[in-house]
Design a protein around this motif. Structure first.
Motif, mmCIF file in Angstrom:
data_model
loop_
_atom_site.group_PDB
_atom_site.id
_atom_site.type_symbol
_atom_site.label_atom_id
_atom_site.label_comp_id
_atom_site.label_asym_id
_atom_site.label_seq_id
_atom_site.Cartn_x
_atom_site.Cartn_y
_atom_site.Cartn_z
ATOM 1 N N ARG A 105 116.283 -28.281 1.357
ATOM 2 C CA ARG A 105 116.029 -29.661 1.116
ATOM 3 C C ARG A 105 117.414 -30.205 1.179
ATOM 4 O O ARG A 105 118.343 -29.973 -0.030
ATOM 5 C CB ARG A 105 115.030 -30.255 0.199
ATOM 6 N N HIS A 133 109.637 -32.288 7.859
ATOM 7 C CA HIS A 133 109.475 -32.321 6.430
ATOM 8 C C HIS A 133 108.219 -31.421 7.202
ATOM 9 O O HIS A 133 107.151 -31.319 7.638
ATOM 10 C CB HIS A 133 108.896 -33.271 5.739
ATOM 11 N N ARG A 166 110.074 -38.619 6.886
ATOM 12 C CA ARG A 166 110.576 -37.379 7.785
ATOM 13 C C ARG A 166 108.931 -36.979 7.717
ATOM 14 O O ARG A 166 109.163 -36.306 7.759
ATOM 15 C CB ARG A 166 111.267 -36.199 6.842
ATOM 16 N N VAL A 167 107.692 -37.090 6.397
ATOM 17 C CA VAL A 167 106.993 -36.787 7.326
ATOM 18 C C VAL A 167 105.899 -36.998 8.413
ATOM 19 O O VAL A 167 105.335 -36.813 9.305
ATOM 20 C CB VAL A 167 105.889 -37.155 5.329
ATOM 21 N N ARG A 230 104.444 -42.539 0.685
ATOM 22 C CA ARG A 230 105.624 -43.748 0.130
ATOM 23 C C ARG A 230 106.589 -44.990 0.123
ATOM 24 O O ARG A 230 107.080 -44.214 1.381
ATOM 25 C CB ARG A 230 106.142 -42.248 -1.091
ATOM 26 N N GLN A 232 109.566 -44.904 -0.192
ATOM 27 C CA GLN A 232 110.730 -44.741 -0.018
ATOM 28 C C GLN A 232 111.330 -45.435 -1.323
ATOM 29 O O GLN A 232 112.602 -45.875 -0.544
ATOM 30 C CB GLN A 232 110.867 -43.379 0.558
ATOM 31 N N PRO A 273 100.997 -37.954 0.985
ATOM 32 C CA PRO A 273 102.060 -36.583 0.827
ATOM 33 C C PRO A 273 102.233 -36.483 -0.159
ATOM 34 O O PRO A 273 103.140 -35.104 -0.999
ATOM 35 C CB PRO A 273 102.943 -36.855 1.911
ATOM 36 N N GLY A 274 102.524 -37.635 -1.161
ATOM 37 C CA GLY A 274 102.948 -37.450 -2.946
ATOM 38 C C GLY A 274 104.345 -37.135 -2.809
ATOM 39 O O GLY A 274 104.928 -36.703 -1.406
ATOM 40 N N PRO A 275 105.163 -37.817 -3.904
ATOM 41 C CA PRO A 275 104.459 -38.345 -4.954
ATOM 42 C C PRO A 275 103.834 -40.421 -4.903
ATOM 43 O O PRO A 275 104.589 -40.745 -3.831
ATOM 44 C CB PRO A 275 105.470 -38.333 -5.975
HETATM 45 N N1 ASP Z 1 107.311 -35.329 -0.394
HETATM 46 C C1 ASP Z 1 107.648 -35.915 0.492
HETATM 47 C C2 ASP Z 1 108.741 -36.233 1.163
HETATM 48 O O1 ASP Z 1 110.234 -35.108 0.272
HETATM 49 C C3 ASP Z 1 106.916 -37.151 1.006
HETATM 50 C C4 ASP Z 1 107.494 -38.676 0.090
HETATM 51 O O2 ASP Z 1 108.611 -38.080 -0.028
HETATM 52 O O3 ASP Z 1 107.658 -39.559 0.252
HETATM 53 O O4 ASP Z 1 109.500 -36.348 2.140
#
Ligand code: ASP
Length: 331
Positions: A105, A133, A166-167, A230, A232, A273-275
């Protein structure tokens, strides 16, 4: 199977199907008292995380451990990267130790692709900047399929901060390949530039009006799955919406919206997808509702990552059949 998993585009529909089918077998391992299969005995997996993570990193680690691989975690802060070592030197150093896979990552879009060109190990993209992702999209598909059955012809609405997600990029590829109809919903300020061309090419719909989509007046059919993204904040440099309250009123899955939706379609499922930012993009009522698959997604994350590791790392003589049997667990 491709050598690396860097983007959802690395898998065609058949490849996605193979990963999801194996994940079903891996999910059985999760239910056992002794969660150990020998499949990746002797393999070494490095989790190299330059950005924070709870779900992704721990589920990759658990996945590797349950398959008897040796797994090691390295974070950006605790590595020589904090002394100024370049990414290339860091990954080539790790690679020189003879590891089999690097799960990576990084905050830069495209970092996993670059790393794959520098190392012998298999590289799995666990999130690169705002780009992709892929294992998140695989676990989302797996979770939705378990509740809804085939996604062919299902309508999935993806709502929220598309610009920084990215989701959404990985999900658009996998959901379309699995035959789902997708509508993405966001305020104009959180729609990535060029999304119109992208939508035409991939065949998904765009909307700025969440209530219209949820009332099925947009693409003309009810939503089967609602994926809330989320907001971001850590990737936002300016003001993308006037206030948090206004964002929630326009684009949040509030208690009111949840009630209207579930009255109209009791089978609807909710993913995130969390968080989660509870109270911003999703209310506590929605996050904890019977329709919420948030914890199912977390659980599926381990099974799907086991499946990905299996397909990338196991040799042809590592029988998948051993995976789901007691015989396999006893070895
Ligand atoms: N956990 C997911 C990501 O790493 C979604 C997010 O952070 O909002 O992209």
């Amino acid at each position: 199977m491709p050598r690396h998993l860097l983007s959802m585009a690395d898998l065609d529909a058949e490849g996605i199907r193979t990963i999801l089918d194996t994940a079903t077998q891996m999910h059985d391992v999760q239910k056992r008292e002794v969660k150990k299969i020998p499949t990746l005995r002797g393999r070494t997996i490095i989790n190299l995380f330059f950005e924070d993570s709870t779900r992704t990193r721990s589920s990759f680690e658990i996945a590797g451990k349950w398959m008897s691989a040796d797994t090691i975690n390295i974070t950006g802060k605790g590595s020589s990267a904090s002394k100024g070592e370049s990414l290339r030197d860091t990954v080539r150093t790790i690679d020189a130790m003879g590891v089999d896979a690097i799960v990576m990552r990084h905050g830069a879009s495209g970092a996993a692709h670059q790393v794959a060109s520098w190392v012998q190990a298999h590289v799995i993209n666990a999130g690169d900047g705002t780009h992709e992702h892929p294992t998140q999209a695989l676990l989302d598909a797996y979770t939705m399929e378990r509740r809804l059955g085939s996604l062919e012809g299902r309508h999935v609405a993806i709502v929220g901060d598309l610009t920084h997600s990215r989701v959404v990029r990985s999900n658009l590829i996998s959901l379309r390949r699995l035959g789902a109809d997708v509508t993405v919903v966001a305020p104009p300020t959180l729609m990535p530039s060029g999304i119109g061309t992208w939508a035409q090419r991939e065949g998904f719909a765009l909307s700025h009006d969440l209530d219209e989509v949820l009332q099925a007046q947009g693409p003309g059919r009810p939503v089967d799955a609602l994926m809330m993204l989320r907001v971001q904040k850590e990737r936002m440099s300016g003001g993308y919406f006037p206030t948090a309250r206004e964002y929630t009123v326009g684009y949040g899955l509030t208690r009111d919206r949840l009630m209207r939706l579930t009255d109209a379609n009791p089978h609807l499922v909710i993913c995130h997808p969390g968080p989660m930012n509870r109270g911003l993009e999703i209310s506590a009522d929605a996050a904890d509702a019977a329709q919420s698959l948030v914890l199912d997604q977390v659980s599926a994350g381990v099974a799907v990552r086991m499946s990905v590791l299996y397909h990338l790392l196991a040799g042809a003589d590592d029988p998948i059949g051993a995976v789901a049997t007691n015989e396999g667990s006893a070895a």
